[in-house]
Design an enzyme around this catalytic site. Sequence first.
Site, PDB file in Angstrom:
ATOM      1  CB  CYS A   1      -0.894  -0.026   1.236  1.00  0.00           C
ATOM      2  SG  CYS A   1      -2.047   1.356   1.342  1.00  0.00           S
TER       3      CYS A   1
ATOM      4  CG  HIS B   1      -5.689  -2.531  -1.365  1.00  0.00           C
ATOM      5  ND1 HIS B   1      -4.731  -3.118  -0.558  1.00  0.00           N
ATOM      6  CD2 HIS B   1      -5.383  -1.201  -1.397  1.00  0.00           C
ATOM      7  CE1 HIS B   1      -3.895  -2.186  -0.130  1.00  0.00           C
ATOM      8  NE2 HIS B   1      -4.265  -1.019  -0.630  1.00  0.00           N
ATOM      9  CD  GLU B   2      -6.549   1.248  -4.068  1.00  0.00           C
ATOM     10  OE1 GLU B   2      -6.713   2.191  -3.257  1.00  0.00           O
ATOM     11  OE2 GLU B   2      -5.436   0.736  -4.273  1.00  0.00           O
TER      12      GLU B   2
ATOM     13  CG  HIS C   1      -7.371   2.757   0.960  1.00  0.00           C
ATOM     14  ND1 HIS C   1      -6.581   3.040   2.051  1.00  0.00           N
ATOM     15  CD2 HIS C   1      -6.572   2.093   0.087  1.00  0.00           C
ATOM     16  CE1 HIS C   1      -5.355   2.564   1.848  1.00  0.00           C
ATOM     17  NE2 HIS C   1      -5.328   1.987   0.657  1.00  0.00           N
TER      18      HIS C   1
END
Length: 159
Positions: free
Chosen positions: A103, A145-146, A149
Amino acid sequence: MATILPVAQLGEEILALVAAPVTESEFASEWLEILSQSMQATMLLRNGVGIAAPQIYVSKRLIIVASRPNLRYPDAPNMDAIVMINPEITKRSIQMVLGEEGCLSVPDERGQVARADQISVQYFTLAGEKIYQDFSGFPARIVQHEIDHLDGILFVERI
């Protein structure tokens, strides 16, 4: 004009917040276009394959997914960058796959994270057009993953 932006680092409060949706009035705006261009330039400079707006200190539900081979991910498949606004995963495969993640906000750590191998995503384009798209393998991992966030979750919390 794209600007290289600073990237929030592990421990900074913005990375723990749930990002606000992009509003209808913000679609097709110059602000959103410039933000996405600057996010992409920042991601490319740092050899990322994805980036989320909270990583550049903007708490909005906007991500860019851009798998391509680079120094950090030499085996990544090539795909055109996709800007996703207000993305939602509508379906996940039962099959989970372990894969290495890193990351831009946690630069010196990598780890094995279990993610759904296939996902279906609904999102909007910069112009406000609704898109439905399926992803599998590494691109599916990037999307998950994004989106994490946007929900204030870092990959290190999933190891």
